[in-house]
Design an enzyme around this catalytic site. Structure first.
Site, PDB file in Angstrom:
ATOM      1  N   GLY A  12      34.311 -35.619 -15.831  1.00 18.19           N
ATOM      2  CA  GLY A  12      34.548 -37.060 -15.802  1.00 18.19           C
ATOM      3  C   GLY A  12      33.350 -37.841 -16.315  1.00 18.19           C
ATOM      4  N   ARG A  73      37.634 -31.756 -20.332  1.00 20.48           N
ATOM      5  CA  ARG A  73      37.630 -30.617 -19.416  1.00 20.48           C
ATOM      6  C   ARG A  73      38.037 -29.371 -20.197  1.00 20.48           C
ATOM      7  NH1 ARG A  73      36.630 -32.962 -14.674  1.00 20.48           N
ATOM      8  NH2 ARG A  73      37.428 -35.075 -14.305  1.00 20.48           N
ATOM      9  N   ASP A 104      29.601 -30.707 -10.575  1.00 14.27           N
ATOM     10  CA  ASP A 104      29.440 -29.307 -10.170  1.00 14.27           C
ATOM     11  C   ASP A 104      30.159 -28.338 -11.091  1.00 14.27           C
ATOM     12  OD1 ASP A 104      31.943 -30.121  -9.376  1.00 14.27           O
ATOM     13  OD2 ASP A 104      31.782 -29.403  -7.309  1.00 14.27           O
ATOM     14  N   THR A 126      28.022 -38.112 -12.206  1.00 13.19           N
ATOM     15  CA  THR A 126      29.346 -38.228 -11.594  1.00 13.19           C
ATOM     16  C   THR A 126      29.338 -39.407 -10.638  1.00 13.19           C
ATOM     17  OG1 THR A 126      30.874 -37.220  -9.998  1.00 13.19           O
ATOM     18  CG2 THR A 126      28.615 -36.415  -9.967  1.00 13.19           C
ATOM     19  N   ASP A 128      31.088 -39.850  -8.060  1.00 17.45           N
ATOM     20  CA  ASP A 128      31.424 -39.494  -6.675  1.00 17.45           C
ATOM     21  C   ASP A 128      30.206 -39.269  -5.779  1.00 17.45           C
ATOM     22  OD1 ASP A 128      34.075 -39.642  -7.313  1.00 17.45           O
ATOM     23  OD2 ASP A 128      34.395 -37.489  -7.456  1.00 17.45           O
ATOM     24  N   ASP A 130      28.682 -36.484  -5.236  1.00 16.17           N
ATOM     25  CA  ASP A 130      29.086 -35.340  -4.414  1.00 16.17           C
ATOM     26  C   ASP A 130      28.258 -34.085  -4.648  1.00 16.17           C
ATOM     27  OD1 ASP A 130      29.990 -34.885  -6.973  1.00 16.17           O
ATOM     28  OD2 ASP A 130      32.021 -34.319  -6.395  1.00 16.17           O
ATOM     29  N   GLY A 171      37.142 -40.328  -4.830  1.00 16.22           N
ATOM     30  CA  GLY A 171      36.419 -39.483  -3.893  1.00 16.22           C
ATOM     31  C   GLY A 171      37.347 -38.516  -3.202  1.00 16.22           C
ATOM     32  N   ARG A 172      37.660 -37.404  -3.888  1.00 18.14           N
ATOM     33  CA  ARG A 172      38.580 -36.436  -3.291  1.00 18.14           C
ATOM     34  C   ARG A 172      37.949 -35.687  -2.128  1.00 18.14           C
ATOM     35  NH1 ARG A 172      39.885 -35.848  -8.780  1.00 18.14           N
ATOM     36  NH2 ARG A 172      42.042 -36.435  -9.262  1.00 18.14           N
TER      37      ARG A 172
END
Length: 320
Positions: A12, A73, A104, A126, A128, A130, A171-172
């Site tokens: 992303g 991707r 990641d 990213t 997020d 994360d 934000g999964r």
């Protein structure tokens, strides 16, 4: 001795990626290195989409969102034969090292390439936030400001109609966008994947607020917990209050990066080149306690992420 590097963005997109690209290119050129860009991430790498870059290639991009290198991707990259093809392409171009900007999944690709003899360094990009090893990732601050602006606008219309507004953010697996933006936006409810939430308790909070004169309620929901439309229907059916759902979606990834993201991206890009020039590989760069650090990529990916429980409790107290 590193003489020629390549750079790509993967996964992303995130505001600030262009600033990181600029920093890598100009730091490398300053140190006498050749630079090649790779279009469309790992997918572009295996298709040979490489081009030469210099200082002028990255002029007038520092303030732009997205990524000038484009991104994609690449599920094929999980195949060892495909990764070997990528390593062969880098070798054919005389490239000694690769800088990968992403999350990641992108870092996993860089790690696997390093096992094939490609010196690789990852830069965290990213929205997020994360990645456990670094306090902040490129794009997170800009996304927060985008969400905060949306919350403020939605509050205006929610107050006018005396509505409940459920705002779904990205934000999964990581609730940082919901937590930080919810706190900054004065949300009455913040729902994140790291914390269980009680729907009945949420209803009580909303009704208690109405009884004390609150004109509106803002609920910020991380996408990893569930859907905003479903939650809005539940709230309206049980409380009787008009409730609307807003899904912010990919607007959170766009826009010019904030000063914080530009500065962070510039510092991380410069550090990535320094790491490669020291002859190191399979590393990632990041920021911890406002200091730019680098760490082994395996150790970084293995770290367990710690949710900020204290900040979450503060947000709950201040929402009363």
């Amino acid at each position: 001795m590193i003489k020629k590097i390549a750079i790509l963005t993967s996964g992303g997109d995130a505001p600030g990626m262009n600033a990181a690209i600029r920093a890598v290119v100009r730091m490398a050129v300053y140190n006498g290195l050749e630079v090649m860009g790779v279009r469309r991430g790992f997918a572009g790498l295996i298709n040979g989409e490489l081009f030469r870059m210099d200082r002028h290639s990255v002029s007038d991009i520092i303030q732009r969102g997205g990524t000038m290198l484009r991104t994609a991707r690449c599920e094929e990259f999980k195949n060892e034969e495909v990764r070997q093809k990528a390593a062969n392409i880098l070798q054919a171009y005389g490239i000694d090292a690769l800088v990968v900007i992403g999350g990641d999944g992108s870092f996993t690709g860089a790690k696997l390439l390093s096992k094939l003899g490609v010196a690789a360094v990852g830069i965290p990009g990213t929205i997020d936030n994360d990645l456990s090893y670094t306090d902040y990732t490129i794009g997170f601050d800009t996304a927060l400001n985008t969400v905060h602006d949306a919350i403020n606008k939605l509050r205006d219309t929610s107050t006018s109609h005396e509505r409940v507004s459920v705002i779904e953010v990205m934000g999964r697996r990581c609730g940082d966008i919901a937590l930080y933006a919810g706190l900054a936006g004065g949300a009455e409810g913040i729902i994140v994947p790291e914390k269980n939430f009680d729907k009945e308790e949420l209803i009580r909070t909303i009704l208690d607020g109405k009884n004390t004169g609150k004109m509106h309620n803002i609920i910020v929901l991380a996408e990893g917990v569930g859907g905003a439309n479903e939650l809005a229907s539940f709230i309206e059916n049980i409380s009787g209050l008009e409730t609307r759902a807003t899904i912010l979606g990919h607007i959170q990834r766009g826009g010019s990066p904030t000063v914080n993201d530009i500065v962070l991206a510039s510092r991380l890009g410069a550090k990535a080149v320094e790491v490669l020039m020291k002859g190191e590989t399979a590393r990632v760069v990041g920021i911890r306690d406002n200091q730019i650090i680098d760490e082994d990529i395996d150790e970084a990916l293995a770290k367990k992420r710690n949710f900020d429980d204290n900040l979450y409790e503060i947000a709950k107290i201040l929402s009363l």
